[in-house]
Design a protein around this motif. Structure first.
Motif, PDB file in Angstrom:
ATOM      1  N   ARG A 247      21.456 -23.215  -5.206  1.00 45.66           N
ATOM      2  CA  ARG A 247      21.888 -21.968  -4.577  1.00 45.66           C
ATOM      3  C   ARG A 247      20.698 -21.065  -4.276  1.00 45.66           C
ATOM      4  O   ARG A 247      20.592 -20.483  -3.196  1.00 45.66           O
ATOM      5  CB  ARG A 247      22.868 -21.262  -5.512  1.00 45.66           C
ATOM      6  CG  ARG A 247      23.181 -19.816  -5.148  1.00 45.66           C
ATOM      7  CD  ARG A 247      23.921 -19.727  -3.810  1.00 45.66           C
ATOM      8  NE  ARG A 247      24.193 -18.337  -3.488  1.00 45.66           N
ATOM      9  CZ  ARG A 247      25.250 -17.683  -3.953  1.00 45.66           C
ATOM     10  NH1 ARG A 247      26.118 -18.268  -4.755  1.00 45.66           N
ATOM     11  NH2 ARG A 247      25.444 -16.423  -3.604  1.00 45.66           N
ATOM     12  N   ARG A 248      19.785 -20.939  -5.219  1.00 53.04           N
ATOM     13  CA  ARG A 248      18.643 -20.043  -5.023  1.00 53.04           C
ATOM     14  C   ARG A 248      17.675 -20.577  -3.967  1.00 53.04           C
ATOM     15  O   ARG A 248      17.070 -19.807  -3.228  1.00 53.04           O
ATOM     16  CB  ARG A 248      17.908 -19.840  -6.354  1.00 53.04           C
ATOM     17  CG  ARG A 248      18.741 -19.109  -7.392  1.00 53.04           C
ATOM     18  CD  ARG A 248      19.194 -17.760  -6.880  1.00 53.04           C
ATOM     19  NE  ARG A 248      20.163 -17.113  -7.768  1.00 53.04           N
ATOM     20  CZ  ARG A 248      21.195 -16.431  -7.341  1.00 53.04           C
ATOM     21  NH1 ARG A 248      21.422 -16.306  -6.042  1.00 53.04           N
ATOM     22  NH2 ARG A 248      22.019 -15.858  -8.189  1.00 53.04           N
ATOM     23  N   ASP A 251      19.327 -19.709  -0.684  1.00 48.06           N
ATOM     24  CA  ASP A 251      19.190 -18.274  -0.400  1.00 48.06           C
ATOM     25  C   ASP A 251      17.793 -17.942   0.121  1.00 48.06           C
ATOM     26  O   ASP A 251      17.632 -17.190   1.091  1.00 48.06           O
ATOM     27  CB  ASP A 251      19.469 -17.458  -1.670  1.00 48.06           C
ATOM     28  CG  ASP A 251      20.944 -17.439  -2.034  1.00 48.06           C
ATOM     29  OD1 ASP A 251      21.775 -17.822  -1.186  1.00 48.06           O
ATOM     30  OD2 ASP A 251      21.275 -17.058  -3.176  1.00 48.06           O
ATOM     31  N   ALA A 255      16.893 -16.532   3.829  1.00 48.82           N
ATOM     32  CA  ALA A 255      16.250 -15.224   3.936  1.00 48.82           C
ATOM     33  C   ALA A 255      14.935 -15.312   4.699  1.00 48.82           C
ATOM     34  O   ALA A 255      14.623 -14.448   5.526  1.00 48.82           O
ATOM     35  CB  ALA A 255      16.016 -14.635   2.541  1.00 48.82           C
ATOM     36  N   GLU A 353      15.722  -8.366   1.619  1.00 50.54           N
ATOM     37  CA  GLU A 353      16.573  -9.500   1.264  1.00 50.54           C
ATOM     38  C   GLU A 353      15.729 -10.706   0.860  1.00 50.54           C
ATOM     39  O   GLU A 353      16.100 -11.471  -0.047  1.00 50.54           O
ATOM     40  CB  GLU A 353      17.487  -9.861   2.434  1.00 50.54           C
ATOM     41  CG  GLU A 353      18.539  -8.816   2.754  1.00 50.54           C
ATOM     42  CD  GLU A 353      19.489  -8.581   1.589  1.00 50.54           C
ATOM     43  OE1 GLU A 353      19.744  -9.533   0.817  1.00 50.54           O
ATOM     44  OE2 GLU A 353      19.958  -7.439   1.435  1.00 50.54           O
ATOM     45  N   ALA A 357      15.771 -12.699  -2.695  1.00 50.36           N
ATOM     46  CA  ALA A 357      15.905 -14.151  -2.810  1.00 50.36           C
ATOM     47  C   ALA A 357      14.774 -14.740  -3.650  1.00 50.36           C
ATOM     48  O   ALA A 357      14.993 -15.653  -4.449  1.00 50.36           O
ATOM     49  CB  ALA A 357      15.920 -14.785  -1.419  1.00 50.36           C
ATOM     50  N   GLU A 388      26.244 -13.340  -9.845  1.00 53.14           N
ATOM     51  CA  GLU A 388      26.367 -14.581  -9.067  1.00 53.14           C
ATOM     52  C   GLU A 388      26.129 -15.797  -9.952  1.00 53.14           C
ATOM     53  O   GLU A 388      26.840 -16.809  -9.845  1.00 53.14           O
ATOM     54  CB  GLU A 388      25.364 -14.564  -7.914  1.00 53.14           C
ATOM     55  CG  GLU A 388      25.659 -13.520  -6.848  1.00 53.14           C
ATOM     56  CD  GLU A 388      24.522 -13.398  -5.850  1.00 53.14           C
ATOM     57  OE1 GLU A 388      23.687 -14.314  -5.805  1.00 53.14           O
ATOM     58  OE2 GLU A 388      24.461 -12.390  -5.140  1.00 53.14           O
ATOM     59  N   ALA A 646      24.282 -19.979   6.255  1.00 50.24           N
ATOM     60  CA  ALA A 646      24.314 -18.545   5.960  1.00 50.24           C
ATOM     61  C   ALA A 646      25.740 -18.083   5.667  1.00 50.24           C
ATOM     62  O   ALA A 646      25.970 -17.270   4.760  1.00 50.24           O
ATOM     63  CB  ALA A 646      23.723 -17.766   7.129  1.00 50.24           C
ATOM     64  N   ALA A 649      26.630 -19.305   2.190  1.00 48.34           N
ATOM     65  CA  ALA A 649      25.988 -18.505   1.147  1.00 48.34           C
ATOM     66  C   ALA A 649      26.655 -17.140   1.008  1.00 48.34           C
ATOM     67  O   ALA A 649      26.837 -16.630  -0.106  1.00 48.34           O
ATOM     68  CB  ALA A 649      24.505 -18.337   1.475  1.00 48.34           C
ATOM     69  N   THR A 650      27.047 -16.537   2.128  1.00 51.69           N
ATOM     70  CA  THR A 650      27.717 -15.233   2.091  1.00 51.69           C
ATOM     71  C   THR A 650      29.097 -15.358   1.456  1.00 51.69           C
ATOM     72  O   THR A 650      29.528 -14.502   0.674  1.00 51.69           O
ATOM     73  CB  THR A 650      27.835 -14.646   3.502  1.00 51.69           C
ATOM     74  OG1 THR A 650      26.541 -14.607   4.104  1.00 51.69           O
ATOM     75  CG2 THR A 650      28.420 -13.255   3.465  1.00 51.69           C
ATOM     76  N   LEU A 653      29.279 -15.168  -2.197  1.00 54.93           N
ATOM     77  CA  LEU A 653      29.008 -13.867  -2.793  1.00 54.93           C
ATOM     78  C   LEU A 653      30.276 -13.028  -2.989  1.00 54.93           C
ATOM     79  O   LEU A 653      30.229 -11.991  -3.640  1.00 54.93           O
ATOM     80  CB  LEU A 653      28.027 -13.078  -1.920  1.00 54.93           C
ATOM     81  CG  LEU A 653      26.622 -13.659  -1.746  1.00 54.93           C
ATOM     82  CD1 LEU A 653      25.810 -12.787  -0.798  1.00 54.93           C
ATOM     83  CD2 LEU A 653      25.914 -13.771  -3.084  1.00 54.93           C
TER      84      LEU A 653
END
Length: 745
Positions: A247-248, A251, A255, A353, A357, A388, A646, A649-650, A653
């Motif tokens: 996930r990271r 992100d 970004a 952002e 990240a 998260e 994207a 990923a959103t 959240l």
């Protein structure tokens, strides 16, 4: 605080990590050279003949590069099983050396089994490689039945030396490899930010070059992200940790790519198209001075340098770095944005952002951080990340079980039949050219089938091997003249050339073939069989083998490039539809889905398609319009994948981010996009489908109305991604010959 202030050693490590992610190429070269050097060091004091030294060196090389497993225990098992396979193969080669017809039949059967072995996974492929390579080692050194006991001992030593180097001298663990890949991701992300800084300062005549560097940096960052994703399960202690790192990484990649797009938009008269970052050679939009006051541009320049520094800092941050991080994270709050135009303020938001990240990636990779110097903005970002992280669970997903091909439709079986036919042709033709060196034609025919799946890929690989061989012959002549009869110098050059061969193999097949041929010139010198005629014969046999491989691929159970790319294109579109539909469903308030895995499957499918289209986009292809079309389609799909990632990923959240709320209207508004993806998929899969792609009002306009306040705020970022995805999907219709219709209203 500047990168120039860092130590020379740190900068060199960053450069090496960025150029060779995970040090995979360096490790492959060092392992192979180390295994050969250790084998020679053990054998040389025994006063053995040169043929035995060469056989031992080639055995250790084959035992090193043939192993494909990632787990050390599995590697040890394959090495242990590979030794008797190698002994049997060399014995067969020696015993059948005087029986031409039986030997040729056995060679074809061995080649078939070696290729068919890929069906049984990495171990099957490794054992097939060992068996095939060692059979031709026996032919290369002219092994006879009387030499077998000595050769068996030499080969056992070669395997033992390969194991020592692999497990003790140059060890690679899944955890250590993943750690190096993480460092490569940081280094490549810092390089991308540096390229974005160059884009900020580029003049009108320099912007195309600067944009190309940003485009290249974006592609390299994505390549590293895929490499990390493929090794997460083996390199992390448990499933939740793997999902968190995945996930990271996603992100940070999103970004960084978004920051480049925002920067390009700020420099152009209108918002830049995401396609510009993915289409090679696409011209940059018309640019001018950065809008707004000069002070804002100076701040952007300062903060991009600071962001690059924060990205590279993998250890304890210190007060100075913490203050810089706090300033960058402050740009996530509207009141901290500097004065400037809307586009410039968007860039500052993008920097904020990206900094968030980076902090999330550092927490996932390095564990808890010192929070004593946190500003309120940093504390809020850290709380969001913690929320998260807590939401990520370890639920297992069921793999899709589709009907697998059987019989000759199975890729491994088809390839085995093709290479057997091609090798038969190569044996017949090769023996007409030379009764002693015919195996070079067979070796080339076999190699061009490795890691290829279509006639076009085999044609390109054969062309590259022939090109590298021609130049390698010239280099072999020069090097043979240089070393003369000096055995030590010849062996030293062999080691250098082998290292170069393995280090350049993933970069260029032509370069690898060049170093292979130059190395063979040294081996012929050592065996006292070197001559101009031998190297010229090498070129002839290589050309013959490449032609036989292409003929077999084109006439025997052919898989044409068009068919292969269409199949992969359908897979990419299906994965894109799944990711988009699941992300929109979750953004609309539906049940949570495993979006990370779906996005990963999309990336893998797109990577397969990108590789399959290389024959269509090769510089020497005569079909220029087709090459342009293929590049355009792949670039559009990469654009779609970026926006889909994207959105995914959103969507994840939603449970933790206060500024993102589910809106049921999204499913209806974005339904057209999903239907269009399915329509294009059906059209590519079946020419009889005539349904058109639909266009209509923008998604933003479909969401406007009295209900806007009822469902909470849908962020502008979500709308932008949905609209860009919708535009890119409609853009796919033209190059894929899918009709487009617009409603009357």
């Amino acid at each position: 605080m500047k990168a120039a202030g860092r130590s020379v050693g740190a900068r060199l490590r960053d450069h090496l990590a960025a150029s060779d992610p995970g040090l995979l190429r360096l490790t492959a070269g060092l392992r192979t050279v180390g295994a050969i050097a250790l084998t020679l060091a053990v054998l040389a004091p025994a006063g053995l003949a040169i043929t035995h030294l060469v056989a031992g060196a080639m055995t250790s090389m084959a035992a090193t590069f043939a192993i494909r497993e990632r787990q050390r225990r599995a590697q040890a098992v394959t090495l242990a099983v590979g030794l008797p396979v190698a002994l049997a193969s060399v014995s067969a080669g020696a015993l059948l050396s005087e029986r031409v017809v039986i030997g040729d039949v056995f060679a074809v059967a061995l080649i078939f089994c070696a290729v068919y072995g890929r069906r049984f996974g990495d171990r099957g492929m490794s054992l097939g490689l060992i068996g095939f390579q060692m059979y031709f080692v026996s032919l290369f050194v002219g092994a006879s039945p009387g030499q077998l006991p000595g050769l068996w001992a030499v080969m056992a030593i070669g395997f033992a030396c390969s194991a020592v180097v692999r497990f003790a001298v140059v060890p690679v663990t899944p955890t250590g490899l993943l750690e190096r890949l993480r460092e490569a991701f940081r280094a490549r992300m810092a390089r991308l930010v540096t390229a974005q800084l160059a884009l900020l300062d580029a003049g009108p005549d320099e912007v195309d070059k600067a944009l190309e560097e940003v485009r290249d940096g974006t592609a390299r960052l994505h390549e590293t992200a895929l490499m990390i994703q493929s090794r997460l399960e083996a390199g992390t202690p448990d499933e939740p940790t793997a999902r968190l790192v995945q996930r990271r990484i996603a992100d940070a990649e999103i970004a960084a790519e978004r920051l480049g797009l925002l920067l390009l938009s700020a420099r152009s008269a209108e918002r830049a198209d995401t396609l510009t970052l993915h289409l090679p050679g696409a011209p940059a939009p018309e640019v001018g001075r950065m809008p707004g006051p000069e002070e804002a541009t100076a701040l952007l320049r300062r903060d991009l340098v600071a962001l690059s520094t924060v990205v590279l800092r993998s250890g304890p941050s210190g007060t100075g770095v913490a203050q810089v991080r706090n300033r960058l994270l402050g740009y996530r709050d509207e009141e901290n944005l500097p004065a400037g135009s809307a586009a410039v303020r968007d860039v500052f938001r993008g920097i904020g952002e990206a900094a968030r990240a980076v902090m999330g990636l550092r927490i996932a990779l390095d564990g808890p951080q010192d929070e004593s110097d946190d500003s309120p903005a940093t504390a809020r970002s850290r709380e969001e990340l913690d929320a998260e992280d807590a939401a990520i669970d370890a639920e297992e997903t069921e793999e899709e079980k589709g009907e697998k091909p059987k019989g000759l439709e199975r890729p491994t079986t088809r390839a085995a039949v093709q290479v057997a036919v091609g090798s038969t042709l190569a044996i017949v033709g090769g023996e007409l050219l030379s009764t002693d060196r015919w195996y070079w034609a067979v070796l080339t025919c076999w190699i061009v089938f490795i890691n290829t799946a279509s006639t076009g890929e085999i044609l390109v690989k054969g062309y590259r091997r022939l090109l590298g061989t021609v130049f390698g012959v010239v280099a072999g002549i020069m090097l043979a003249a240089l070393v003369g009869g000096n055995t030590t110098a010849a062996f030293a050059l062999v080691l250098v050339l082998i290292f170069a061969m393995f280090y350049t193999a993933p970069l260029s097949y032509t370069l690898m073939s060049f170093f292979v041929t130059a190395m063979l010139g040294m081996l012929y010198t050592l065996l006292h069989t070197y001559s101009w005629e031998v190297l010229l014969l090498r070129v002839e046999e290589t050309a013959l083998g490449a032609v036989c491989g292409v003929v077999a691929a084109a006439l025997v159970l052919p898989v044409h490039t068009d068919r292969r790319t269409n199949e992969l294109l359908v897979t990419v579109l299906e994965r894109l539809s799944e990711v988009t539909d699941a992300a929109v469903g979750q953004l609309s308030g539906g049940l949570p889905a495993d979006l990370l895995d779906k996005a990963r499957e999309l990336d893998q499918a797109l990577g397969d398609l990108r590789s399959a289209t290389k024959p269509l986009t090769h510089p020497v292809t005569p079909l220029r319009a087709r090459r342009t079309n293929a590049r355009y389609v792949v670039a559009l799909l990469e654009t779609c994948a970026y926006h889909a990632r994207a959105l995914a990923a959103t969507a994840e959240l939603l449970p933790t981010h206060p500024s993102i709320a589910a809106d049921p209207r999204l499913r209806g508004a974005a339904g057209r996009t999903v239907r269009n993806i399915d329509t294009i998929t059906a059209r590519v899969a079946d020419d009889e489908v005539t349904a058109p792609v639909e266009t209509g009002p923008s998604i933003a306009s479909l969401l406007a109305g009295d209900d806007a306040a009822r469902y909470g705020r849908i962020t502008g970022r979500v709308l932008r991604h949905l609209e860009r995805l919708d535009e890119a999907v409609v853009g796919l219709a033209r190059p894929l010959d899918v009709p487009v219709t617009a409603p009357d209203r």
